[in-house]
Design a protein around this motif. Structure first.
Motif, mmCIF file in Angstrom:
data_model
loop_
_atom_site.group_PDB
_atom_site.id
_atom_site.type_symbol
_atom_site.label_atom_id
_atom_site.label_comp_id
_atom_site.label_asym_id
_atom_site.label_seq_id
_atom_site.Cartn_x
_atom_site.Cartn_y
_atom_site.Cartn_z
ATOM 1 N N ASN A 122 13.746 32.922 -43.910
ATOM 2 C CA ASN A 122 14.702 33.562 -43.019
ATOM 3 C C ASN A 122 16.091 33.352 -43.574
ATOM 4 O OD1 ASN A 122 12.560 34.067 -41.385
ATOM 5 N ND2 ASN A 122 13.063 32.490 -39.877
ATOM 6 N N TRP B 202 19.857 39.090 -39.554
ATOM 7 C CA TRP B 202 18.900 38.075 -39.984
ATOM 8 C C TRP B 202 17.627 38.761 -40.446
ATOM 9 C CZ3 TRP B 202 19.095 32.898 -40.771
ATOM 10 C CH2 TRP B 202 20.242 32.236 -40.318
ATOM 11 N N GLU C 87 13.644 38.263 -41.868
ATOM 12 C CA GLU C 87 12.488 37.425 -42.152
ATOM 13 C C GLU C 87 11.793 38.080 -43.334
ATOM 14 O OE1 GLU C 87 9.411 35.957 -39.047
ATOM 15 O OE2 GLU C 87 8.458 37.577 -40.172
ATOM 16 N N ARG D 244 11.515 41.918 -42.000
ATOM 17 C CA ARG D 244 11.775 42.376 -40.638
ATOM 18 C C ARG D 244 13.182 41.969 -40.286
ATOM 19 N NH1 ARG D 244 8.677 40.397 -36.059
ATOM 20 N NH2 ARG D 244 8.270 38.510 -37.251
ATOM 21 N N ILE E 39 15.219 40.254 -37.869
ATOM 22 C CA ILE E 39 14.945 39.329 -36.767
ATOM 23 C C ILE E 39 16.247 38.872 -36.124
ATOM 24 C CG2 ILE E 39 12.689 38.531 -37.557
ATOM 25 C CD1 ILE E 39 14.314 36.043 -38.690
ATOM 26 N N SER E 40 17.294 39.709 -36.299
ATOM 27 C CA SER E 40 18.598 39.329 -35.759
ATOM 28 C C SER E 40 18.516 39.008 -34.272
ATOM 29 C CB SER E 40 19.598 40.457 -35.971
ATOM 30 O OG SER E 40 19.675 40.746 -37.329
ATOM 31 N N ASP E 41 17.779 39.861 -33.487
ATOM 32 C CA ASP E 41 17.699 39.651 -32.044
ATOM 33 C C ASP E 41 17.023 38.325 -31.736
ATOM 34 O OD1 ASP E 41 18.975 41.973 -31.654
ATOM 35 O OD2 ASP E 41 17.164 43.158 -31.194
ATOM 36 N N ARG E 42 15.884 38.094 -32.438
ATOM 37 C CA ARG E 42 15.153 36.850 -32.196
ATOM 38 C C ARG E 42 16.046 35.654 -32.500
ATOM 39 N NH1 ARG E 42 10.170 35.712 -35.929
ATOM 40 N NH2 ARG E 42 11.484 34.079 -36.771
ATOM 41 N N ILE E 43 16.725 35.741 -33.653
ATOM 42 C CA ILE E 43 17.586 34.632 -34.070
ATOM 43 C C ILE E 43 18.697 34.428 -33.045
ATOM 44 C CG2 ILE E 43 19.276 33.907 -35.806
ATOM 45 C CD1 ILE E 43 16.532 33.527 -36.872
ATOM 46 N N LYS E 44 19.220 35.562 -32.546
ATOM 47 C CA LYS E 44 20.278 35.481 -31.543
ATOM 48 C C LYS E 44 19.786 34.689 -30.329
ATOM 49 C CE LYS E 44 22.562 39.522 -31.660
ATOM 50 N NZ LYS E 44 22.646 40.895 -31.136
ATOM 51 N N PHE E 45 18.568 35.019 -29.876
ATOM 52 C CA PHE E 45 18.003 34.303 -28.730
ATOM 53 C C PHE E 45 17.783 32.843 -29.063
ATOM 54 C CE2 PHE E 45 16.314 38.599 -27.376
ATOM 55 C CZ PHE E 45 17.246 38.737 -26.362
ATOM 56 N N GLU E 46 17.286 32.629 -30.271
ATOM 57 C CA GLU E 46 17.035 31.240 -30.670
ATOM 58 C C GLU E 46 18.316 30.429 -30.676
ATOM 59 O OE1 GLU E 46 13.109 31.905 -33.507
ATOM 60 O OE2 GLU E 46 14.971 31.126 -34.377
#
Lengths: 875, 128
Positions: free
Chosen positions: A600, A612, A614, A635, A637-644
């Motif tokens: 990542n 971001w 992956e 992929r 994964i900006s949204d996922r990373i943002k949530f993380e």
């Protein structure tokens, strides 16, 4: 102006005067009429005044001839031999006032010398030529004149230097030297005039090293000119002492100059002839072909080196031999005898027709059969219909022959089609495989041409293609042939032009119809993948290690906000794309060891915003292990990373809140504990009521403090990430025991710890501590003080997969009916409990985070054993 | 023993100041103890030099105006004479591991003492 009459009379030398008679136009001289001759002239030429036929004796005809041709302003010199005086005289003739021919005689040429030299010219020198002639004549001149050096030199092609062809040097032959003209008197001589330096030559030409070395003092040089007036060379006379009789030397040189000139010209043409002969010979010898020349009798009169090599005979053995010589063993291609009179040379000599590419087998002396391809060209004499000689050239084609005979045996059985055709495409040989492929019989094909078969190229295009093959010697290409039944066959052609005595094109043909079909299928399947690749939602890329993309699918391009692949290919991945340029190197190094490693990282889009990624990437390597390129499926994964990131922030805030809350709760408690401790130190009577009350207060406060710690642990277990630390059990256990010291209630108990196994495991150190802390504190709290030897034993087994921890005590034990519930929240199994009922619950919860297990074995009144299994995080 | 040692206690809690002072006097023989109720006050005291330069500081973490760690940052900027001979002991009821870690990473901090302070600990630290 004095009159001619007076001039003749008063001249101190011999002088004759003739009146010039011209034609009507007044231009052309018709004859000379004697006007007057003085006494000296008469005296020198003849003693007899009367019978002197001046017309004949003075050769007036040749003088007339000279002035009719040449300008009248030129002087004419002529030698006159007086039989009366037996002496030579030089006559100077010139025209004065366009009216008079004047002839003067100054002195006689030394008779003895001239006689001698002329005698020699006609006898001894007559048979000499070239170097020998020049040497002899130089020696003669030098000897008769008594001077030190005489030589004849030729002007070299560069016109800057002179090479001595022959000379005389103080009694011996002069060596053949070459000298530069610059700065020498000879340079002046070649300015087309006779040069005379009777003395002091060295001072006049200080740059002439040769003159200095020779030590000469006097110099006479005369140019040798061709008929066209071009300088050919020079004749030079030199003397150590000043010349005594310069005139004599000049006269002698003048006497010889014609003869020397003639010899010089002959010598020069001979030289260039020899040079051209040498050139020709070297050309003939360097020919790849063998070459011999035979005259009309068939006799060999010339052979070059290759001819000797190919035929295996020496030059001597070849010369004089004829085609009919019985020692020749020659055969046709089919092995039959090839008689001498049928040899191409003999055919050409007989018919005058050149012969081309005649194949002939020649048995060499060593018994080997050489195959030669022979051409013959006639040479015709003047106006002869029958040639008087023939030039025969030939190549050794033994190797080629071997190959073609090889062809014929194995290629007939070859699975590949094979055919031979000539330069124009006419088929001359074909194998069975091709016949089967194309459906025609061999007989049919031998009457056909490739243009009848080729379904792709025809006419001019085909001819051009054939020409191309001939030029490039060999070519590989695909085309189509049309079979007898009209079917089009896809073929791959490998054509080779064999010019070595054959002039044929050898062609291998392979049916690639099937291959074409497969290729088509592969293409379709590739298209299918391409479609998948183009439409899949994940980004796909290929990049090279130096940081450029070589391919990417639309999803990837869109992900990074670029317009198209071309634009993306311009991007410097490391500098432009990575938010942290060093990260790429790290990832690449990292990924060099792993295949399908997931990474990542952040990338910068074209508009400058970051996303971001992956990336499931790997290296693609060739069979030798060299990296070809790097490919990955990505992929966003900006949204996922943002949530993380958000979640991590929240957790961290919560953590801080919990600590802050626990601190604020604990601070007054610790103050209170501090005060209680302080009060307890104020009395020495430990048995007083006050002290006991304070001790109870202390216990109560500590209980609350522990409870706060437990809540803290519980909260942290739920929201903090699991870490991965190396576990040193020994250290951990002793720290725990030490921190739990206050629990012992003054009771002495034994502790035994045994740690087995060399493997240290990895786990979350803080969580492990919470677990052990809770179990061990229970063991201490519930020690059976009524027993004589209260003890706790801890044993740890470490193996590569896990650590198994047994904590046993001989404490009060747990009633069987409670065993199932001891891990429940707020459950307390005994009235003796001082705890909150959270300890084992937290231990179990925490252990679950570590994927561990806990089990308990207990006998009420005897003791309890807790077994904890903690998996090793590595592995 | 801490006799003749210049000691500075920094804590916003007067009770804790009292407890620590009492323990130090009673068990460690301390006789020169100054107090400050925040990091800022402590810094001013040291800068003014009116009480001399402290050789031992007991430092609480959670304080108004300037907390323990902020004080440590400022302390580091002081002239050498003010800090060279000084040992700092953190004294806090925080159980946050990051507080402990941060304390030990600071070059001036000698030890982290968890409240409440105890007679045994003090003896083991200072009465050698």
């Amino acid at each position: 102006m004095i009159s001619a009459d007076k001039l003749v009379d008063s001249a101190p030398f011999g002088l004759a005067c003739f009146r010039i008679a011209r034609d009507e136009s007044g231009i052309k001289i018709n004859r000379f009429d004697l006007f007057k001759m003085n006494h000296a002239f008469r005296l020198l030429l003849t003693n007899e005044d009367n019978n002197f036929d001046y017309q004949k004796e003075l050769k007036l005809d040749s003088i007339l001839e000279f002035f009719q041709k040449e300008k009248e302003s030129v002087n004419y010199n002529q030698l006159y031999y007086s039989t009366e005086n037996s002496a030579w005289y030089k006559l100077d003739c010139w025209i004065a006032d366009s009216t008079w021919l004047m002839i003067s005689v100054k002195e006689k040429v030394e008779k003895r010398i001239t006689d001698e030299i002329f005698a020699k010219l006609s006898t001894q020198f007559a048979h000499l030529s070239g170097k020998e002639f020049f040497e002899a004549i130089s020696a003669q001149i030098a000897q008769v004149l008594g001077i030190d050096y005489v030589f004849v030199g030729k002007l070299n092609h560069d016109a800057l230097s002179i090479s001595v062809l022959g000379g005389y040097e103080k009694g011996s032959i002069m060596s053949e030297i070459t000298y530069e003209l610059a700065g020498t008197p000879c340079q002046n001589v070649l300015g087309k005039k006779l040069c005379i330096y009777p003395q002091g030559i060295q001072n006049l030409f200080p740059q002439d090293v040769l003159l200095q070395e020779m030590g000469v003092n006097a110099y006479v040089g005369s140019p040798i000119m061709s008929k066209d007036g071009e300088p050919l060379g020079i004749i030079v006379a030199l003397n150590d002492e000043p010349f005594a009789t310069t005139n004599q030397i000049v006269q002698i040189i003048n006497l010889f100059i014609d003869r020397v000139t003639a010899e010089m010209q002959r010598y020069k043409s001979e030289q260039s002839f020899q040079e051209s002969q040498l050139r020709m010979k070297s050309i003939i010898n360097s020919m790849a072909e063998g070459l011999i020349m035979q005259i009309s009798s068939g006799e060999i009169v010339f052979s070059n080196q290759n001819a000797e090599k190919i035929l295996g005979l020496t030059n001597d053995q070849l010369l004089g031999k004829t085609s009919m010589d019985p020692s020749w063993e020659t055969v046709h291609e089919d092995g039959t005898n090839f008689p001498g009179e049928e040899h191409p040379a003999m055919v050409t000599l007989k018919t005058g027709a050149p012969q081309k590419n005649v194949l002939m087998g020649v048995k060499k002396k060593d018994g080997q059969l050489s195959w030669i391809s022979v051409n013959s060209q006639p040479i015709f004499g003047e106006e002869n219909a029958i040639p008087n000689a023939v030039v025969v050239t030939f190549n050794d084609i033994t190797e080629t022959k071997k190959i073609t005979s090889h062809y014929s045996t194995i290629l007939q059985n070859s699975i590949d089609g094979f055919l031979i055709h000539d330069k124009k495409g006419k088929i001359v040989e074909v194998n069975d495989a091709y016949c089967r492929l194309i459906g025609y019989s061999r007989e049919e094909l031998l009457k056909m041409s490739v243009s009848d078969l080729d379904a792709k190229e025809s006419g001019k295009v085909l001819i051009e293609h054939l020409q191309k093959i001939i030029t490039s010697k060999s070519e590989r290409f695909e085309t189509k042939h049309k079979s007898k039944n009209g079917k089009i066959i896809e073929i791959e052609v490998s054509a080779k032009y064999i010019d070595y005595g054959y002039d044929y094109i050898v062609v291998f043909i392979r049916d690639i119809t099937d291959r074409k079909i497969y290729a088509e299928a592969i293409k379709k399947s590739e298209e299918k993948y391409r479609n998948l690749f183009n439409t899949m939602p994940n980004g796909y890329y290929q990049s090279v290690p130096d940081g450029k993309f070589i391919d990417a699918n639309p999803a990837f391009i869109e992900m990074l906000g670029y317009k198209n692949l071309e634009e993306l290919k311009q991007v410097d991945i490391k500098k432009t794309l990575y938010v942290q340029p060093d990260e790429r190197d790290e990832i690449l190094t990292h990924n060099a060891e792993f295949i399908n490693q997931e990474e990542n990282y952040r990338l910068r889009k074209k508009d400058g915003t970051t996303i971001w990624i992956e990336d499931n990437a790997r290296y693609v390597k060739d069979s030798k292990g060299n990296v070809l390129y790097h490919e990955g499926i990505c992929r966003d994964i900006s949204d996922r990373i943002k949530f993380e990131i958000e979640l991590r922030k929240r957790n961290s805030e919560l953590d801080r809140f919990v600590y802050s809350a626990s601190h604020d709760l604990r601070a007054p408690l610790s103050s209170l504990l501090g005060l209680i401790n302080l009060v307890q130190t104020m009395t020495d009577d430990q048995e007083s009521e006050f002290v006991k009350i304070y001790q109870m207060m202390e216990k109560s406060v500590k209980k609350l403090d522990d409870f706060i710690s437990e809540i803290l642990d519980y909260s942290r277990n739920h929201h903090l990430p699991v870490t991965n630390d190396e576990i040193n059990f020994e250290e951990e256990i002793y720290q725990i025991i030490k921190s739990l010291d206050y629990l012992n209630n003054g009771v002495d108990w034994d502790l035994s710890v045994s740690i087995n196994g060399n493997n240290t495991i990895k786990s979350d150190k803080k969580r492990l501590k919470i677990i052990l802390n809770n179990i061990i504190s229970n063991s201490i709290k519930y020690l059976d003080t009524s027993k004589q030897d209260p003890k706790i034993s801890i044993s740890i087994e470490q193996n590569p997969n896990e650590a198994i921890i047994d904590i046993s005590d001989n404490g009060i034990g747990i009633k069987p009916e409670y065993l199932k519930r001891i891990f429940d929240m707020f459950f307390r199994a005994t009235e003796k409990s001082t705890g909150s009922g959270l300890g084992l619950y937290i231990a179990k919860e925490t252990l679950e985070k570590l994927n561990g297990k806990i089990s308990v074995h207990s006998v009420f009144g005897e003791g309890s054993t807790f077994q904890i299994t903690i998996p090793n995080f590595v592995g | 023993m801490l006799a003749k040692k210049n000691i500075l206690l920094v804590d916003d809690n007067n009770i804790d100041l009292f407890i620590t002072q009492s323990f130090l006097k009673k068990f460690c023989g301390a006789d020169t103890i100054f107090t400050a109720s925040s990091g800022l006050e402590a810094l001013n005291t040291i800068n003014s030099g009116i009480n001399g330069f402290p050789e031992i500081i007991f430092l609480d973490i959670k304080m108004p105006e300037m907390d323990g760690f902020e004080f440590l940052n400022e302390f580091e900027k002081l002239s050498d004479e003010r800090k060279t001979n000084c040992e700092i002991y953190m004294l806090s009821s925080s159980q946050d591991p990051s507080d402990v870690q941060k304390s030990y990473l600071n070059p001036f901090v000698k030890n982290f003492i968890s409240k409440p302070i105890s007679q045994d600990l003090l003896k083991s630290l200072f009465n050698k």
